[in-house]
Motif scaffolding. Structure first.
Motif, PDB file in Angstrom:
ATOM      1  N   UNK A  27      32.016  41.242  35.903  1.00  0.00           N
ATOM      2  CA  UNK A  27      30.659  40.997  35.441  1.00  0.00           C
ATOM      3  C   UNK A  27      30.070  39.696  35.949  1.00  0.00           C
ATOM      4  N   UNK A  28      29.005  39.258  35.283  1.00  0.00           N
ATOM      5  CA  UNK A  28      28.289  38.039  35.656  1.00  0.00           C
ATOM      6  C   UNK A  28      28.497  36.968  34.588  1.00  0.00           C
ATOM      7  N   UNK A  29      28.714  35.736  35.048  1.00  0.00           N
ATOM      8  CA  UNK A  29      28.868  34.613  34.120  1.00  0.00           C
ATOM      9  C   UNK A  29      27.481  34.150  33.685  1.00  0.00           C
ATOM     10  N   UNK A  30      27.087  34.518  32.490  1.00  0.00           N
ATOM     11  CA  UNK A  30      25.753  34.198  31.984  1.00  0.00           C
ATOM     12  C   UNK A  30      25.865  33.699  30.543  1.00  0.00           C
ATOM     13  N   UNK A  31      25.228  32.564  30.272  1.00  0.00           N
ATOM     14  CA  UNK A  31      25.124  32.100  28.889  1.00  0.00           C
ATOM     15  C   UNK A  31      23.890  32.751  28.280  1.00  0.00           C
ATOM     16  N   UNK A  32      24.109  33.636  27.319  1.00  0.00           N
ATOM     17  CA  UNK A  32      23.035  34.390  26.684  1.00  0.00           C
ATOM     18  C   UNK A  32      22.785  33.840  25.286  1.00  0.00           C
ATOM     19  N   UNK A  33      21.536  33.558  25.000  1.00  0.00           N
ATOM     20  CA  UNK A  33      21.149  33.107  23.660  1.00  0.00           C
ATOM     21  C   UNK A  33      20.127  34.081  23.094  1.00  0.00           C
ATOM     22  N   UNK A  74      13.288  36.452  21.315  1.00  0.00           N
ATOM     23  CA  UNK A  74      13.413  35.703  22.568  1.00  0.00           C
ATOM     24  C   UNK A  74      14.869  35.716  23.033  1.00  0.00           C
ATOM     25  N   UNK A  75      15.056  36.016  24.308  1.00  0.00           N
ATOM     26  CA  UNK A  75      16.381  36.023  24.924  1.00  0.00           C
ATOM     27  C   UNK A  75      16.381  34.998  26.055  1.00  0.00           C
ATOM     28  N   UNK A  76      17.335  34.077  26.014  1.00  0.00           N
ATOM     29  CA  UNK A  76      17.461  33.063  27.057  1.00  0.00           C
ATOM     30  C   UNK A  76      18.710  33.342  27.881  1.00  0.00           C
ATOM     31  N   UNK A  77      18.581  33.281  29.195  1.00  0.00           N
ATOM     32  CA  UNK A  77      19.692  33.517  30.116  1.00  0.00           C
ATOM     33  C   UNK A  77      19.869  32.273  30.978  1.00  0.00           C
ATOM     34  N   UNK A  78      21.099  31.782  31.081  1.00  0.00           N
ATOM     35  CA  UNK A  78      21.381  30.632  31.921  1.00  0.00           C
ATOM     36  C   UNK A  78      22.574  30.965  32.828  1.00  0.00           C
ATOM     37  N   UNK A  79      22.398  30.709  34.113  1.00  0.00           N
ATOM     38  CA  UNK A  79      23.485  30.916  35.061  1.00  0.00           C
ATOM     39  C   UNK A  79      23.381  32.173  35.889  1.00  0.00           C
ATOM     40  N   UNK A  80      22.437  33.044  35.572  1.00  0.00           N
ATOM     41  CA  UNK A  80      22.281  34.288  36.327  1.00  0.00           C
ATOM     42  C   UNK A  80      21.218  34.111  37.408  1.00  0.00           C
ATOM     43  N   UNK A  81      21.588  34.306  38.693  1.00  0.00           N
ATOM     44  CA  UNK A  81      20.617  34.084  39.771  1.00  0.00           C
ATOM     45  C   UNK A  81      19.623  35.219  39.975  1.00  0.00           C
ATOM     46  N   UNK A  82      19.963  36.432  39.501  1.00  0.00           N
ATOM     47  CA  UNK A  82      19.113  37.584  39.769  1.00  0.00           C
ATOM     48  C   UNK A  82      18.847  38.368  38.490  1.00  0.00           C
ATOM     49  N   UNK A  83      17.638  38.894  38.397  1.00  0.00           N
ATOM     50  CA  UNK A  83      17.243  39.745  37.284  1.00  0.00           C
ATOM     51  C   UNK A  83      16.330  40.828  37.838  1.00  0.00           C
ATOM     52  N   UNK A  84      16.506  42.042  37.386  1.00  0.00           N
ATOM     53  CA  UNK A  84      15.645  43.143  37.828  1.00  0.00           C
ATOM     54  C   UNK A  84      14.639  43.458  36.728  1.00  0.00           C
ATOM     55  N   UNK A  85      13.366  43.561  37.121  1.00  0.00           N
ATOM     56  CA  UNK A  85      12.313  43.933  36.180  1.00  0.00           C
ATOM     57  C   UNK A  85      11.448  45.004  36.825  1.00  0.00           C
ATOM     58  N   UNK A  86      11.420  46.183  36.227  1.00  0.00           N
ATOM     59  CA  UNK A  86      10.636  47.312  36.744  1.00  0.00           C
ATOM     60  C   UNK A  86      10.895  47.548  38.230  1.00  0.00           C
TER      61      UNK A  86
END
Length: 335
Positions: free
Chosen positions: A206-212, A293-305
């Motif tokens: 998976x991806x190393x992401x700090x999710x809040x 609200x969702x905060x993501x830290x450390x993830x370089x890519x995100x797909x939206x639509x």
């Protein structure tokens, strides 16, 4: 001083959308059915910004978007970034003409081409009563450091979802298949990669992401897959979230699958069939919920639509529910 001619309709036509390239409406077709309509066919983002800046002061009632998910996302993103007051936004009429049409599946007009023009002409004359207005709050994705303008959309994800979209966007796939077929092929290729020993570990790590989530850190530090949506309906009855579909109006609906999830194949089989057995709900590998609200830290890519977004050098995205948007839907049922 500019004087604007009153009109009830404006249309944003994406000439590059896949279905429009093949069987799209021409300006003459549209204007013959709706002679007072303001027709715009922007081919660049700058042209879209200019078109919407011209439309906004006219106080139109309906904005027709003739394109796919990406077109709807760009139109709403430009409207959101502009000074167009949210309470004055027109009702959107989405004609499904793009590579992907998830948004149209949920809130689309239900028709396109000549059939749509026929009903819209009746609407302009006040003679159509087979319609209803539905409302959604699109996702607003922002960059914490303010390096990018916020974008709006309805369905996104990261981890394995991003990798699958990257495969689907390969030139060889898009030249050979429609986007829907490319996504299916990408899904099958993803399954093969999960079965192959040499690639299985890399994907399951998976991806190393700090999710809040609303200020509370998620338990998992590595995520095989995350999905977010503002929609209430997916094609074929798929709904892989714990929450009822009408929860989307209250915030961001999400699914978080930790790295190396237990019984992944069985879980996917159940989730795609809209079944959430108790063992999935109780498993630490799977988590679904509703957040403001969702905060993501450390993830370089995100797909939206269907569009791949890149983070800033500092990293991270923030996702929250945006302003309420109204959509017009046509009902094919007899009165």
């Amino acid at each position: 001083m500019r004087i604007y001619v009153p009109c009830s309709f404006a249309l944003i036509h994406n000439p590059q959308s896949r279905r429009n390239v093949k069987t799209g409406l021409s300006a003459s077709d549209v204007l013959r059915a709706l002679p007072d309509l303001l027709f715009c066919a922007p081919e660049t983002e700058a042209a879209l910004v200019a078109a919407l800046a011209d439309i906004a002061p006219r106080k139109i009632k309906y904005l027709i978007v003739d394109g796919g998910d990406g077109t709807v996302s760009k139109v709403l993103s430009v409207m959101h970034a502009s000074g167009w007051p949210k309470e004055e936004w027109p009702v959107l009429i989405v004609l499904p003409s793009g590579n992907t049409n998830l948004v149209a599946e949920d809130v689309g007009f239900g028709l396109r081409g000549e059939a749509a023009l026929k009903q819209l002409a009746l609407l302009a004359q006040g003679q159509m009563n087979k319609c209803s207005v539905v409302r959604r709050r699109p996702l607003v994705v922002s960059w914490p450091d303010g390096s990018h303008v916020s974008v709006l959309g309805f369905f996104g994800g990261l981890g394995a979802f991003t990798r699958g979209i990257e495969i689907a966007h390969r030139p060889g796939f898009l030249k050979t298949f429609s986007h829907e077929a490319a996504v299916i092929c990408a899904f099958l290729l993803t399954v093969l990669k999960l079965l192959a020993p040499h690639s299985r570990k890399k994907w399951l790590d998976g991806s190393a992401v700090d999710v809040t989530l609303d200020g509370v850190p998620a338990e998992s530090k590595r995520h095989f897959l995350m999905l977010f949506t503002a929609l209430r309906r997916f094609p074929h009855g798929v709904w892989p979230f714990w929450q009822r579909s009408d929860s989307a109006e209250q915030g961001v609906v999400y699914l978080d699958v930790a790295a190396h999830p237990e019984r992944l194949t069985t879980a996917v089989f159940n989730l795609l069939r809209n079944r959430i057995p108790s063992w999935i709900r109780q498993s630490p590998s799977y988590n679904s919920g509703l957040a403001d609200k969702i905060s993501l830290r450390g993830e370089p890519l995100l797909v939206l639509d269907g569009e791949i977004l890149q983070t800033s050098p500092e990293g991270g995205f923030e996702i929250e529910a945006g302003p309420e948007v109204s959509f017009l839907q046509f009902s094919k049922k007899d009165d």
